[in-house]
Each structure stands twice: as C-alpha cells, then as structure tokens.
Design an enzyme around this catalytic site. Sequence first.
Site: not given
Length: 288
Positions: A84, A100-101, A254
Amino acid sequence: MGDSNGLAFIFGALLAAGIAYFFLGTNGKTSSPTILATTGPVLHPSEYRKFKLTKKVVLSPNTARYRFELPTLESTLGLPIGRHIQVMVPVNGSPVARSYTPTSTDNDRGYFELVVKTYESGAVSSYLHHMQVGDEVSVRGPRGTFQYKPNMVRALGMVAGGTGITPMYQIIQHILANPEDKTRVSVVFANVSEEDILLREQLELWAADHDQFDIHYVLNNPPAEWTGGVGFVSKEIIQEYLPAPADDVKVLLCGPPPMVKAMGVLLGDLGYEAPRVISKPDDQVFKF
C-alpha cells in the site's frame, strides 16, 4: 571558449533553479519534505512525492474514486501487488498521513486510483472528499510487508469489512488478469448495509466471468429481499465459503480492527494457524 563558458553558466543556472524548485516553497522558505514525482521509479519509500487529482467519481454519498496523474502516460506507480501507499495532506497547518491501497495496478499506465470512504472524524478522507480536480496530495511507498506472487498458494481466502476490500480488490484484479495464475479466490465481504458494498459491480462481473473467483456478502442491516448473509461473519460462513485449512491455503484479513481480531480468533478455532499480532508475509492468516 566563450560560448562554452556561456553554456556552462546557463546549465548551472537551470540546475540551481531545479534544485530550488524541489526544496524551496514558492515563498522562498524551506518547505515540507515533499518533492515532485519525476521520471524513473515513481514511488519513493521515504520521500513524499506530489500527484495531481485529475478525476473524481462519486460512488455513494460518502465514497468516491479518485484518479491521480503520473508523470507520463507510460508511467506506472511501481507498487508491488499486496503493498500500500501512504498519503499525506495538510490538516490545520500540520501534515497528516494515512495508508491506502490503490484499486489500480501497474497494468494501468499514466495514473493510479484510490477508492476512499469519507468518515466524519477522518482527517485525510475528509480532505480527499473536498479536493478539486487540479489539487495535489503527497504520496510515498511502497509500505507493508505482504507481496502477492502468482500461484503462491492453491487457494486464497479473503475476509473484508467495508473499505478493507481495497487490498483484496487489487490482488483479485491481478490474479484474474493473469491466465497463468490458477489461484482459486474466495471472498467474504461484510458491510453494514447494501449501499455500503464498494466496487460491487466489478466484483460481480469478475465472479460471473471467472470460475476461479467467488464472493459472498454479509450485511448487518439487510433489506427485506436480501438473499446473502445476515449479521456478523460466523464460523459457519467461514466454513462454507472459504477454503479449508491446508498447507497450500492462505487467508487475508482487512477491515475494522474489532472485526479483524474476531476473525483471527474464529480462524484459529477452525484449524487455521492463529494469526500473529503483527503479521508476517509467510503467515497462513495475514492481517493487513
């Protein structure tokens, strides 16, 4: 000789101007440690680099897809699948960063995309929500320890909650785009309401087009006509929709921390290797 000296002087002036542009703000004062994205590797693991917002698509009242421009049309972000990035923005005069990915991969050239849900108390998500096309954010990376490799396991199980779908989405996209990757992917995606299901259209297109991928939704507050799971992700749901524990199986988690913690306990009770407090890449159960 005079011409050579003149050229050397011009070159030196341009070089000095370039250095000043990188390290000085427009008012001539030292700026925060942020530089522009340049040619070569776009991401840098420690230096923040600036990227301009070029498109914003509202997906729901509190969620949007943000597209950021890379230096050239052929540039790629250079983010390994499973890693990420860290996004830094100014909040009340101070830098604030969140991880954030991207939902894009390096198959997407010239840009990268983030799908972000705005939370009332979220400093960075609120900043992104109010961004206009042409505004910039600062980014560095890669971050994280997990990196997906094709066919690393026979079957990959995923449990995602809310925006926790984004790292899963990146990995799924990469797997399904590679005909040589035969990994079977099974996802349990939990949300509060049907309106909260992010990226649903693409996920269901993939499920319809690829036999190696399936997804099961679970809602806390389902509508009357809902036919998916209801309540919280349970042992029974995991047993029915995820691959059984085996040496060639991995499960990724996640979502909100309480959910991830609860899933780790359930998976341990069902015979999977109990997850560590801080996951390592080789763990059978990996928490993002």
